[in-house]
Design a protein around this motif. Sequence first.
Motif, short mmCIF file in Angstrom:
data_model
loop_
_atom_site.label_atom_id
_atom_site.label_comp_id
_atom_site.label_asym_id
_atom_site.label_seq_id
_atom_site.Cartn_x
_atom_site.Cartn_y
_atom_site.Cartn_z
N GLU A 226 -59.97 -27.91 -58.98
CA GLU A 226 -60.67 -26.95 -58.15
C GLU A 226 -62.05 -27.49 -57.80
OE1 GLU A 226 -60.99 -22.13 -58.08
OE2 GLU A 226 -60.50 -23.19 -59.90
N HIS B 186 -60.13 -18.13 -51.90
CA HIS B 186 -58.94 -17.29 -51.78
C HIS B 186 -57.79 -17.67 -52.72
CE1 HIS B 186 -60.91 -15.60 -48.38
NE2 HIS B 186 -60.83 -16.72 -47.69
N THR B 187 -58.05 -18.50 -53.72
CA THR B 187 -56.93 -18.85 -54.59
C THR B 187 -56.44 -17.64 -55.37
OG1 THR B 187 -58.47 -19.62 -56.26
CG2 THR B 187 -57.43 -21.29 -54.87
N THR B 188 -57.27 -16.62 -55.49
CA THR B 188 -56.80 -15.43 -56.18
C THR B 188 -56.18 -14.43 -55.21
OG1 THR B 188 -58.96 -14.38 -56.03
CG2 THR B 188 -58.50 -15.63 -58.02
N ARG C 278 -51.48 -13.86 -47.72
CA ARG C 278 -52.78 -13.54 -48.29
C ARG C 278 -52.94 -12.03 -48.38
NH1 ARG C 278 -57.53 -16.90 -46.11
NH2 ARG C 278 -56.39 -18.31 -47.45
N TYR D 230 -50.68 -10.72 -60.31
CA TYR D 230 -50.65 -10.83 -58.86
C TYR D 230 -49.30 -10.34 -58.38
CZ TYR D 230 -50.82 -12.80 -54.19
OH TYR D 230 -50.79 -12.96 -52.84
N ARG E 285 -52.09 -13.63 -62.64
CA ARG E 285 -52.94 -14.12 -61.54
C ARG E 285 -53.43 -15.54 -61.77
NH1 ARG E 285 -58.07 -10.66 -60.62
NH2 ARG E 285 -58.98 -12.53 -59.73
N ASP E 286 -53.67 -15.91 -63.01
CA ASP E 286 -54.12 -17.28 -63.26
C ASP E 286 -53.05 -18.28 -62.85
OD1 ASP E 286 -56.44 -16.25 -64.23
OD2 ASP E 286 -55.88 -16.42 -66.32
N ASN F 192 -50.69 -17.73 -60.67
CA ASN F 192 -50.58 -17.71 -59.22
C ASN F 192 -51.67 -18.57 -58.58
OD1 ASN F 192 -49.39 -16.47 -56.70
ND2 ASN F 192 -51.53 -15.91 -56.48
N SER F 193 -52.91 -18.43 -59.08
CA SER F 193 -54.00 -19.22 -58.53
C SER F 193 -53.74 -20.71 -58.71
CB SER F 193 -55.32 -18.85 -59.22
OG SER F 193 -55.61 -17.50 -59.01
N VAL G 153 -51.27 -21.77 -56.18
CA VAL G 153 -51.87 -21.86 -54.85
C VAL G 153 -52.62 -23.18 -54.71
CG1 VAL G 153 -53.66 -20.90 -53.34
CG2 VAL G 153 -52.04 -19.38 -54.48
#
Length: 124
Positions: free
Chosen positions: A11, A57-59, A68, A80, A91-92, A94-95, A98
């Motif tokens: 990141e 927007h990774t989250t 999105r 997510y 969510r982690d 998912n991020s 992404v």
Amino acid sequence: MVVDFDQLAVEDLRPRFLTRSTMARKAADAAISAAKHELINMARKHGRTVHLVHPAHTTMDCGRCGARTKHALPLSERTYTCIACGAVCPRDKNSARVMLVRAGLDPAGADHGRPDRPTAGRAA
Ligand SMILES: [Zn+2]
């Protein structure tokens, strides 16, 4: 961590919590670029590829279909849920997915139903 993966997605991060004062920001920038250089050097040594990924927007993006969400998830929301494809995952995770997709990599489990998009420069 570097030796566990053939390819890395890093990141391209500037932590917001460290940016309150100019000095803290400078220190953070220096520390982050030092860490990045170190990571890239390590990766090179091991014959790995490092991808720097824009963190925006990774989250909010779906790691499976790339849709999105309209609003960022509240921090208390740990899961997510994609309104477009129905994907549900932490969510982690998912991020992370992404970021892998943005790096032009193909994370396992996200290999179908993904809209074509330009893949960022694969530096290998
Ligand atoms: Zn989706």
